[in-house]
Motif scaffolding. Structure first.
Motif, PDB file in Angstrom:
ATOM      1  N   ASP A  71       0.825  -1.207   0.000  1.00  0.00           N
ATOM      2  CA  ASP A  71       0.000   0.000   0.000  1.00  0.00           C
ATOM      3  C   ASP A  71       0.859   1.257   0.000  1.00  0.00           C
ATOM      4  O   ASP A  71       0.611   2.201  -0.752  1.00  0.00           O
ATOM      5  N   LEU A  72       1.874   1.253   0.859  1.00  0.00           N
ATOM      6  CA  LEU A  72       2.709   2.438   1.003  1.00  0.00           C
ATOM      7  C   LEU A  72       3.490   2.718  -0.280  1.00  0.00           C
ATOM      8  O   LEU A  72       3.594   3.870  -0.716  1.00  0.00           O
ATOM      9  N   ALA A  73       4.019   1.655  -0.898  1.00  0.00           N
ATOM     10  CA  ALA A  73       4.754   1.822  -2.154  1.00  0.00           C
ATOM     11  C   ALA A  73       3.841   2.442  -3.206  1.00  0.00           C
ATOM     12  O   ALA A  73       4.211   3.407  -3.880  1.00  0.00           O
ATOM     13  N   ILE A  74       2.630   1.889  -3.332  1.00  0.00           N
ATOM     14  CA  ILE A  74       1.677   2.406  -4.324  1.00  0.00           C
ATOM     15  C   ILE A  74       1.301   3.849  -4.003  1.00  0.00           C
ATOM     16  O   ILE A  74       1.346   4.728  -4.871  1.00  0.00           O
ATOM     17  N   ILE A  75       0.959   4.105  -2.743  1.00  0.00           N
ATOM     18  CA  ILE A  75       0.500   5.446  -2.366  1.00  0.00           C
ATOM     19  C   ILE A  75       1.560   6.500  -2.644  1.00  0.00           C
ATOM     20  O   ILE A  75       1.289   7.514  -3.283  1.00  0.00           O
ATOM     21  N   ILE A  76       2.808   6.268  -2.185  1.00  0.00           N
ATOM     22  CA  ILE A  76       3.770   7.358  -2.318  1.00  0.00           C
ATOM     23  C   ILE A  76       4.180   7.600  -3.769  1.00  0.00           C
ATOM     24  O   ILE A  76       4.385   8.741  -4.158  1.00  0.00           O
ATOM     25  N   ILE A  87      -8.695   7.612  -7.270  1.00  0.00           N
ATOM     26  CA  ILE A  87      -8.467   6.605  -8.312  1.00  0.00           C
ATOM     27  C   ILE A  87      -8.073   5.262  -7.702  1.00  0.00           C
ATOM     28  O   ILE A  87      -8.544   4.213  -8.126  1.00  0.00           O
ATOM     29  N   LEU A  88      -7.211   5.291  -6.683  1.00  0.00           N
ATOM     30  CA  LEU A  88      -6.744   4.045  -6.063  1.00  0.00           C
ATOM     31  C   LEU A  88      -7.828   3.379  -5.215  1.00  0.00           C
ATOM     32  O   LEU A  88      -7.801   2.174  -5.008  1.00  0.00           O
ATOM     33  N   GLY A  89      -8.767   4.195  -4.728  1.00  0.00           N
ATOM     34  CA  GLY A  89      -9.730   3.724  -3.741  1.00  0.00           C
ATOM     35  C   GLY A  89     -10.915   2.958  -4.302  1.00  0.00           C
ATOM     36  O   GLY A  89     -10.886   2.493  -5.443  1.00  0.00           O
ATOM     37  N   PRO A  90     -11.961   2.817  -3.471  1.00  0.00           N
ATOM     38  CA  PRO A  90     -13.113   1.986  -3.837  1.00  0.00           C
ATOM     39  C   PRO A  90     -13.891   2.508  -5.048  1.00  0.00           C
ATOM     40  O   PRO A  90     -14.584   1.738  -5.708  1.00  0.00           O
ATOM     41  N   SER A  91     -13.763   3.800  -5.347  1.00  0.00           N
ATOM     42  CA  SER A  91     -14.547   4.377  -6.436  1.00  0.00           C
ATOM     43  C   SER A  91     -14.139   3.823  -7.788  1.00  0.00           C
ATOM     44  O   SER A  91     -14.978   3.562  -8.642  1.00  0.00           O
ATOM     45  N   ILE A  92     -12.847   3.643  -8.018  1.00  0.00           N
ATOM     46  CA  ILE A  92     -12.391   3.275  -9.359  1.00  0.00           C
ATOM     47  C   ILE A  92     -11.548   1.993  -9.365  1.00  0.00           C
ATOM     48  O   ILE A  92     -12.024   0.922  -9.691  1.00  0.00           O
ATOM     49  N   PHE A 117      -3.243  12.877   2.434  1.00  0.00           N
ATOM     50  CA  PHE A 117      -4.073  13.414   1.357  1.00  0.00           C
ATOM     51  C   PHE A 117      -4.689  12.299   0.496  1.00  0.00           C
ATOM     52  O   PHE A 117      -5.846  12.383   0.086  1.00  0.00           O
ATOM     53  N   VAL A 118      -3.920  11.243   0.262  1.00  0.00           N
ATOM     54  CA  VAL A 118      -4.468  10.109  -0.490  1.00  0.00           C
ATOM     55  C   VAL A 118      -5.623   9.478   0.292  1.00  0.00           C
ATOM     56  O   VAL A 118      -6.642   9.089  -0.283  1.00  0.00           O
ATOM     57  N   SER A 119      -5.496   9.419   1.620  1.00  0.00           N
ATOM     58  CA  SER A 119      -6.516   8.739   2.422  1.00  0.00           C
ATOM     59  C   SER A 119      -7.866   9.468   2.345  1.00  0.00           C
ATOM     60  O   SER A 119      -8.912   8.841   2.523  1.00  0.00           O
ATOM     61  N   ILE A 120      -7.841  10.776   2.074  1.00  0.00           N
ATOM     62  CA  ILE A 120      -9.112  11.497   1.870  1.00  0.00           C
ATOM     63  C   ILE A 120      -9.841  10.914   0.665  1.00  0.00           C
ATOM     64  O   ILE A 120     -11.046  10.644   0.713  1.00  0.00           O
ATOM     65  N   GLY A 121      -9.088  10.686  -0.410  1.00  0.00           N
ATOM     66  CA  GLY A 121      -9.682  10.082  -1.598  1.00  0.00           C
ATOM     67  C   GLY A 121     -10.111   8.638  -1.356  1.00  0.00           C
ATOM     68  O   GLY A 121     -11.152   8.195  -1.835  1.00  0.00           O
ATOM     69  N   LEU A 122      -9.295   7.923  -0.573  1.00  0.00           N
ATOM     70  CA  LEU A 122      -9.584   6.503  -0.307  1.00  0.00           C
ATOM     71  C   LEU A 122     -10.904   6.321   0.444  1.00  0.00           C
ATOM     72  O   LEU A 122     -11.586   5.315   0.279  1.00  0.00           O
ATOM     73  N   GLN A 123     -11.239   7.303   1.299  1.00  0.00           N
ATOM     74  CA  GLN A 123     -12.433   7.164   2.129  1.00  0.00           C
ATOM     75  C   GLN A 123     -13.716   7.488   1.365  1.00  0.00           C
ATOM     76  O   GLN A 123     -14.810   7.362   1.903  1.00  0.00           O
ATOM     77  N   THR A 124     -13.548   7.930   0.140  1.00  0.00           N
ATOM     78  CA  THR A 124     -14.697   8.338  -0.636  1.00  0.00           C
ATOM     79  C   THR A 124     -15.103   7.242  -1.617  1.00  0.00           C
ATOM     80  O   THR A 124     -14.286   6.797  -2.406  1.00  0.00           O
ATOM     81  N   ASP A 125     -16.353   6.809  -1.518  1.00  0.00           N
ATOM     82  CA  ASP A 125     -16.847   5.844  -2.488  1.00  0.00           C
ATOM     83  C   ASP A 125     -17.886   6.532  -3.366  1.00  0.00           C
ATOM     84  O   ASP A 125     -19.037   6.689  -2.975  1.00  0.00           O
TER      85      ASP A 125
END
Lengths: 392, 392
Positions: free
Chosen positions: B9-14, B41-46, B282-290
């Motif tokens: 996860d960390l490798a992908i996120i950074i 993009i990485l999260g549940p939405s896409i 900042f990525v986690s804000i996007g991750l929490q959005t479905d």
């Protein structure tokens, strides 16, 4: 997990680790020793102020990756090439003898174990912990004495680097046995496959990153790409090749060690490391150690472990040194210079604990070995260098 | 939690955060926008490649603390003294207008509710969610633009801090209609107590740290002590005074902002921040959005909620800014700088859900407001700052 708990734990860990690290340095021991002691005091053994949890062990994991990545980055490849055979022979012997002696020690205490039995691998794991030299203290002493670039100094340094690589290989092979389905030939094949892949992909990635580095030197993206590579290789090594993740991080460091900005990357990793990830890693070792479980057997074992750990390196490296043509005091210099253990021994132990190949009680022995070797090496090395070597 | 998962996860996120951050910068938007989009993009939405988990949200939490601590460190205290009064007026107006507008919006959709009725409090609660500004994104943008310590930057920051305190007071008042244990005088007393304590302890600690800094300037212990203070104050603020933890981190930064080594501490925090903690936050804000959970029934309300949420802050803060003597573009900078919502809005919503004062379906609206404001604020702010303000 409670977010407030995370803030509280982290605040306590980083400040107490620093205080004990500084006390440790004042007492002429490495700072890591103080950090581990801080963990022992905060953990279940004494104060019970901080409990190990998912977040702490996650941060600690990143801490190991950063440490091993940094160790890889500091590899001096030209020097490694130059010293050639002598250092390799010394390193091999310096890995083999402690491995055998350590295995024998475990069996002497806990009974003979037939090859391929569970207990046999536990015994071999104790030997594995003894393989990796931590050269940082020796480097510091040799620098102080101005002897770092003479023949013996160069040999010790190169041998310590090769020793790291061989030690990691041994760990990789030993770790693969935790899986009962694993076949030795498979393990060796997978290990070879990983290193071939790492070599090929490494050359390719190195060229790409070198180009980026040339175009944007000293920018944030350089250490970020480096860190991502370290994390990715760690993940891939463990997930698809059954190799310890720290091997991946170490290889990533070696791949990038010839980069113009390798020292720049290393400095940035160092800030992340000393501020949060490093202290959490070393403290978490203390947190996982419950001194209340220590009995007289483990005390006796620890003392023997330290003696065997020190002597086996001196014998292994000294003997090989003699075969390579070194004589008299130089043999001892090489043996003593190689006998220090440090964070790699801890990292290996922690891997073993997670894989169920080592009991938590042996942490005491490992910590004792690090403390004793870190204190003895500078003292003995100084003695060996201070007297005139006119017998030579 | 799987450790390999963490590495992956960390490798992908950074790496993805950096790539999208750079694309974003290329498109003349701040890097944070790219990082949030990377999360979407990485999260549940896409792509569903990375799921938010305990480790990620823990690292994200440290990320906010580091950001706010850094903002505090960069505080220009003479400037804060100068803007204190103005910031208070702006904060009050910036809480009041969204509270009224949000309440009205709910009633416009779900019908008029007489004061003291159950529905009335539900309407007021929707308004309450709109009150708390989340300044972390604005802080990041102002840092990127190098405008964090000028008059407008300081005003926004101070107003956001005061806004937090007032927002928490409002929440407590609204909640107290349901919870008989919560007394408003207690809340006010605790808040005052925290700031008095922070002031007294702050002066004491400042002198101690100043002495250490004088004796050992530019050593690792200085940023470590600073970080520990930030974490500790965050914990204490939230745990014992009912104040948002980020306020504690900000206050810690202010305490140390006059230190000789404050810029040194800030640089070290920055390395930790840009490498791992910042991108993860900042990525986690996007991750929490479905984005898939948004259905047509709630869609219209959500869109109106976002528009009302953004405009009411701009109107509330801008109007107060105008009354305080700001003119032209500066009014908009203040309004837009204050319009971002973040984790505090989510925490408030969660509390409302638990207390039965908010329906779960409104979560979508809150998340949409956070995402839209997080993306729009940096873009608009950058536009406002990039053009010359020669009309002023």
């Amino acid at each position: 997990m409670d977010k407030l708990q995370i803030l509280r734990d982290l605040a306590i860990i980083i400040i107490i680790a620093k205080v004990f690290g500084l006390i440790s340095r004042r007492l002429k021991a490495p700072q890591v020793v103080g950090e581990i002691v801080a963990g022992l005091i905060l953990g279940p053994s004494i104060l019970k102020m901080v409990n190990s949890n998912d977040f702490i062990s996650g941060v600690a994991e990143i801490g190991v990756i950063l440490l091993m990545f940094s160790a890889g980055l500091e590899t001096n490849i030209p020097q490694l090439r130059k010293t050639g055979m002598k250092a390799t022979v010394i390193a091999c012997s310096g890995v083999f003898v402690p491995l055998v002696f350590g295995t024998a020690l475990y069996m002497a205490f806990y009974g003979w174990a037939p090859p391929s039995s569970d207990d046999f691998f536990k015994a071999v794991f104790i030997g594995t912990i003894l393989t990796a030299t931590s050269v940082s203290i020796t480097v510091q002493v040799l620098k102080e004495l101005g002897k770092i670039s003479d023949e013996v100094g160069t040999t010790i340094l190169s041998a310590a680097i090769i020793d790291d690589v061989i030690g990691i290989l041994v760990l990789t092979v030993v770790m693969s046995f935790r899986d009962p389905n694993s076949v030795i030939s498979d393990v060796i094949l997978r290990t070879i496959a990983f290193f071939i892949l790492a070599f090929v992909v490494g050359i390719l990635l190195y060229k790409i990153i070198k180009a980026i580095d040339k175009k944007h030197p000293h920018t944030q993206r350089i250490p970020i790409i480096g860190l991502a590579l370290a994390l990715a290789l760690s993940y891939l090594a463990d997930k698809y090749f059954g190799i310890a993740d720290i091997t991946g991080a170490y290889v990533a460091g070696i791949i990038l060690s010839s980069l113009d900005d390798s020292a720049y990357i290393d400095r940035k990793m160092d800030v992340n490391s000393y501020m949060i990830f490093g202290p959490v890693f070393f403290v978490s070792i203390g947190l996982q150690t419950d001194l209340r479980t220590i009995d007289t057997t483990i005390m006796l074992f620890s003392v023997c472990f330290v003696i065997v750990g020190l002597l086996s390196k001196i014998i292994g490296c000294g003997l090989a040194g003699f075969l390579c043509g070194y004589r008299n005091r130089d043999i001892l210099k090489i043996g003593v210079g190689m006998m220090t253990r440090g964070e790699v021994a801890l990292i290996v132990s922690k891997k073993g604990l997670e894989a169920g190949m080592m009991d938590g009680k042996f942490f005491t022995a490992v910590i004792l070995l690090i403390v004793v070797s870190s204190i003895l090496t500078p003292i003995i090395l100084k003695m060996l260098y201070s007297e005139p070597t006119n017998t030579n």
